[in-house]
Enzyme design. Structure first.
Site, PDB file in Angstrom:
ATOM      1  CD  GLU A   1      13.679  30.460   6.039  1.00  0.00           C
ATOM      2  OE1 GLU A   1      12.574  29.902   6.105  1.00  0.00           O
ATOM      3  OE2 GLU A   1      14.387  30.683   7.027  1.00  0.00           O
ATOM      4  NE  ARG A   2      16.936  25.982   3.837  1.00  0.00           N
ATOM      5  CZ  ARG A   2      16.562  24.769   4.192  1.00  0.00           C
ATOM      6  NH1 ARG A   2      16.425  23.817   3.285  1.00  0.00           N
ATOM      7  NH2 ARG A   2      16.320  24.495   5.461  1.00  0.00           N
TER       8      ARG A   2
END
Ligand SMILES: Cc1cc2nc3c(=O)[nH]c(=O)nc-3n(C[C@H](O)[C@H](O)[C@H](O)COP(=O)(O)OP(=O)(O)OC[C@H]3O[C@@H](n4cnc5c(N)ncnc54)[C@H](O)[C@@H]3O)c2cc1C
Length: 385
Positions: A242-243
């Site tokens: 996600e990051r």
């Protein structure tokens, strides 16, 4: 990172798809406060975009993360933040743990249709009382016969009003908070799942965001992803992607804003000369372009190490931190140079200014990223390296 003609082809195909299937509808979707995720994802699934780095057995292309990253970078051509965020939710936020740790049966049931675009996925981690402090979530999933019975609620769930299933984080035990959680696939049509409200947001208008109540929701225990009690750890692994997604997806959109601002300030004159010809303006834009290139280098380095199988938590956290902060600086500077037109909703920079503000909050706020980086540096009080 070495890019092959295949990388270029994936990137270019995504760009063409965006120009044909997404950008012509963005204004309408922004106004509606939602986009038709099933319709769009089905088209994306047919093109293979939703499973580039997912296993072939479940309909993915089985390529390494770098191929997926160049597709993610191309999402920057979309004329808003909401649609790319929902795509990222589907590919990098709600499905990585299932792809990696789920049983064969579970992956057939939930991952395959998410890759083909038949299912829209959402992620249920944050709650009204726990966003940054993931370990503090209160939702429980208690065993009853062959089922889990789930009670609690989730907040700020992207695509929550139209999703088919949720990758849910719940407490399945009483033990220490990092060892008592599990990830469970929850079909959204299950009795007891209630969409309490569609949230009204400052930006990301084309993406629907829901508050969800879970009231005696009964799902079979076989819907557990991986092992019981490992949910917190799986979610931390899932956060890595996600990051990185947050960083990769920001690059082209920031560059496009800088380009648009150059164009605008070249045309617009004050005191007899283009605004761009003021050194303070062209130097600033050059500096911001340099910062975007630095972020790209960091993101590629993290992606490269991820492909090699290394833990990239530290670098992914740095890239996420930097992308959230840089987006705020770039959109603010560009909006400033647009003057009054920058403040108008009809100007793309105003939408970017609103949409990108989430970058420093969602998926782990800046302060949470700094905490992780400090932990890896060995300077977080009370925590060993
Ligand atoms: C549009 C949108 C979409 C989202 N989509 C999803 C989704 O699909 N699924 C999901 O699970 N979640 C989602 N979220 C939730 C998001 O991940 C959380 O909002 C985020 O993690 C921050 O949690 P919080 O809002 O509870 O902030 P809080 O935890 O209340 O923190 C508030 C602020 O306090 C500061 N802070 C917090 N802790 C510390 C600390 N230790 N040290 C210093 N400062 C600190 C930070 O600046 C932080 O922004 C979404 C949120 C939004 C707004």
């Amino acid at each position: 990172m070495d890019f092959t003609p295949e990388h270029k082809s994936i990137h270019d195909n995504m760009k063409k798809f965006i120009e044909a299937e997404i950008n012509p509808h963005v204004d309408e979707w922004e106004k509606a406060g939602i986009f038709p995720a099933h319709e769009l994802f089905k088209k994306m699934g047919k093109m293979g975009f939703l499973g580039i780095n997912k296993p072939v057995e479940y309909g993915g292309l089985g390529l390494d993360y770098s191929y997926h990253m160049v597709m993610t970078e191309a999402l920057g051509y979309i004329n808003c933040g909401g649609v790319p965020m929902a795509i990222g939710l589907q590919t990098d936020m709600a499905t990585p743990a299932l792809a990696r740790f789920g049983s064969d049966e579970l992956r057939k049931e939930f991952l395959s249709p998410s890759i083909s675009g038949d299912y829209v996925a959402c992620l249920g981690v944050s709650e009204v009382g726990a966003g940054s402090d993931v370990a503090g979530i209160k939702t429980t999933a208690k065993k009853d016969g062959d089922d889990y019975v789930i009670n609690g609620g989730k907040m700020w769930t992207t695509s929550g009003t139209q999703a088919d299933w949720m990758c849910l984080l719940a407490n399945t035990g009483e033990g220490p908070v990092h060892q008592n959680k599990s990830l469970i696939c929850v079909p959204m049509k299950t009795k007891g799942v209630q969409i309490a409200r569609k949230l009204d947001k400052m930006g990301m208008h084309s993406s629907d965001t829901a508050q969800i109540y879970l009231d005696d929701v009964r799902v079979p225990q076989r819907y557990l992803i991986g092992q019981e009690g490992h949910g917190f750890m799986y979610q931390m692994v899932q956060f890595q992607e996600e990051r990185l997604w947050a960083a990769a997806s920001s690059l082209i959109s920031l560059e496009r804003l800088i380009e648009q601002t150059i164009e605008y300030t070249r045309q617009r004159k004050t005191f007899g000369q283009p605004i761009l010809d003021n050194q303070v303006v062209h130097f600033r834009l050059a500096e911001l372009q340099t910062e975007v290139e630095l972020l790209r280098a960091l993101t590629y380095r993290a992606a490269d190490l991820l492909v090699k199988g290394e833990d990239v938590t530290r670098l992914a956290s740095m890239a996420k931190l930097k992308s959230g902060r840089l987006a705020r600086v770039v959109t603010d500077a560009c909006l400033q140079y647009y003057g009054g037109m920058g403040f108008m909703n009809e100007t793309p920079v105003s939408r970017a200014y609103r949409d990108t503000r989430l970058g420093s909050i969602g998926g782990g706020a800046d302060e949470i990223m700094l905490g992780i980086i400090c932990k890896y540096m060995g300077i977080l009080p009370g925590k060993k390296k």
